[in-house]
Design a protein around this motif. Structure first.
Motif, PDB file in Angstrom:
ATOM      1  N   PRO A 176      39.448  45.202  21.242  1.00  0.00           N
ATOM      2  CA  PRO A 176      39.618  45.875  19.948  1.00  0.00           C
ATOM      3  C   PRO A 176      38.714  47.103  19.815  1.00  0.00           C
ATOM      4  N   LYS A 177      39.272  48.128  19.189  1.00  0.00           N
ATOM      5  CA  LYS A 177      38.521  49.335  18.869  1.00  0.00           C
ATOM      6  C   LYS A 177      38.738  49.661  17.401  1.00  0.00           C
ATOM      7  N   ASN A 178      37.894  50.522  16.865  1.00  0.00           N
ATOM      8  CA  ASN A 178      38.074  51.010  15.501  1.00  0.00           C
ATOM      9  C   ASN A 178      38.290  52.514  15.560  1.00  0.00           C
ATOM     10  N   GLY A 180      39.698  54.096  13.091  1.00  0.00           N
ATOM     11  CA  GLY A 180      39.560  54.609  11.731  1.00  0.00           C
ATOM     12  C   GLY A 180      40.755  54.491  10.812  1.00  0.00           C
ATOM     13  N   ASN A 238      43.588  48.623  17.157  1.00  0.00           N
ATOM     14  CA  ASN A 238      42.703  49.784  17.041  1.00  0.00           C
ATOM     15  C   ASN A 238      42.406  50.208  15.599  1.00  0.00           C
ATOM     16  N   CYS A 239      42.775  49.375  14.631  1.00  0.00           N
ATOM     17  CA  CYS A 239      42.594  49.777  13.231  1.00  0.00           C
ATOM     18  C   CYS A 239      41.204  49.435  12.711  1.00  0.00           C
ATOM     19  N   ASP A 240      40.877  50.008  11.554  1.00  0.00           N
ATOM     20  CA  ASP A 240      39.671  49.618  10.820  1.00  0.00           C
ATOM     21  C   ASP A 240      39.965  48.377   9.993  1.00  0.00           C
ATOM     22  N   GLY A 241      41.197  48.315   9.468  1.00  0.00           N
ATOM     23  CA  GLY A 241      41.604  47.167   8.670  1.00  0.00           C
ATOM     24  C   GLY A 241      43.104  47.173   8.476  1.00  0.00           C
ATOM     25  N   LYS A 259      39.195  42.225  12.199  1.00  0.00           N
ATOM     26  CA  LYS A 259      39.568  43.361  11.365  1.00  0.00           C
ATOM     27  C   LYS A 259      39.467  43.015   9.881  1.00  0.00           C
ATOM     28  N   LYS A 260      39.186  44.018   9.069  1.00  0.00           N
ATOM     29  CA  LYS A 260      39.227  43.840   7.625  1.00  0.00           C
ATOM     30  C   LYS A 260      40.659  43.572   7.181  1.00  0.00           C
TER      31      LYS A 260
END
Length: 329
Positions: A176-178, A180, A238-241, A259-260
């Motif tokens: 997993p990545k963030n 943004g 790859n999401c922030d939330g 994830k959020k």
């Protein structure tokens, strides 16, 4: 061994779960799938041998069930005919993921079955419910797709026959990545209901998956996607939330990835209300309206420092081994 697997197609989660299970099921025997309902928009290459319109869900414009349309489109005679035509007696194992046609067919043909999936977990009184229980909702849990055996899936092991969620291999094996963005999957909402709210927070970039979108495109801070496994999985990883409904599979995968989550359960959908209670117990923010202040709700949510318990992935070979070993016992 010949295996009959009934998929309720009132949403994409059941198809997604069956797709993940299929390679494991094939190790036990030949699998034929039955697709019941017509709400799913997810393409599948599963070997679907039988289909029925069954009982399908219909939504109001902005996040609720449309019961008049649901009732209007039920065809009792056709359901009875479809159930009668299913050749269940030639199968060694019948697995039912909450489909009423298959349950009726088993009763008519005196064939054993196991209810396997998320809805099976609600057979237990220990599974979370809202403070105000729905009599009709509880009757549906009990009588919509009854089976002599139940093997449930839920966020936590609330009872002895409940196992962890089925998490797709691509999620389990991902890093997993963030990057943004915020992933959005809310199939009960029309585009017009939420677009203004998303545009009101221009610094937040959204990946919005919609049944009505045919081709990926960008307008302002929103990237629109057609509903599809490959792009959705990539966006989620790859999401922030993620902003999603009160379903089961998507929140489970999001929690597994850390994830959020912002959950908006479908209005008057008792199962989603129950899931929302379970999510709240795990620390997930839940809102029941996406009104004029929804943009501010999103900003407040993104500012929260939220942590969840670690989500365990189902050990699929072990679960299926248990299912087949205990079938009819």
């Amino acid at each position: 061994m010949k295996i009959f697997y009934a998929i309720q197609a009132t949403g994409n989660g059941h198809i997604s779960r069956a797709t993940q299970l299929y390679p494991y099921l094939k190790k036990f025997g030949e699998v034929d799938f039955f697709l019941s309902g017509n709400n799913a928009s997810l393409a599948t290459d599963l070997p679907v041998k039988f289909k029925s319109k069954g009982c399908s869900l219909y939504y109001s414009k902005c996040g609720g069930l449309h019961y008049p349309n649901i009732v209007k489109n039920i065809r009792p005679r056709q359901i009875y005919k479809d159930a009668d035509n299913l050749p269940l007696q030639k199968y060694d194992v019948v697995i039912n993921d909450f489909d009423s046609v298959t349950a009726l067919a088993c009763k008519m043909q005196k064939v054993h079955s196991v209810q396997f999936g998320h809805q099976a977990s609600f057979i237990s009184a220990k599974t979370p419910r809202p403070d105000k229980r729905s009599l009709m909702g509880e009757l549906i849990f009990k009588h919509y797709a009854p089976a002599p055996q139940n093997l449930g899936l839920h966020f936590e092991n609330y009872d002895s026959f409940i196992r962890p969620p089925i998490i797709k291999d691509i999620i389990v094996n991902s890093t997993p990545k963030n990057l943004g963005h915020i992933t959005v999957y809310l199939p009960s909402f029309d585009k017009d209901c939420l677009e203004k709210a998303f545009k009101s927070v221009p610094d937040v970039h959204f990946h919005w998956f919609l049944d009505t979108v045919e081709q990926e495109h960008v307008i302002g801070n929103i990237r629109y996607f057609p509903v599809g496994q490959k792009q959705f999985n990539k966006s989620l990883i790859n999401c922030d939330g993620i902003i999603t409904g009160g379903g089961f599979e998507t929140p489970a995968e999001a929690m597994y990835l850390g994830k959020k989550i912002l959950s908006i359960p479908i209005k008057n959908h008792y199962e989603q209300e129950c899931n929302a209670e379970a999510l709240k117990k795990l620390g997930v923010p839940v809102v029941y309206e996406a009104g004029d202040d929804f943009g501010q709700i999103i900003e407040n949510w993104l500012d929260m420092d939220i942590t969840y318990p670690t989500m365990q992935a189902n050990n699929i070979p072990e679960t299926l081994e248990y299912l087949f070993d205990t079938y009819k016992k």
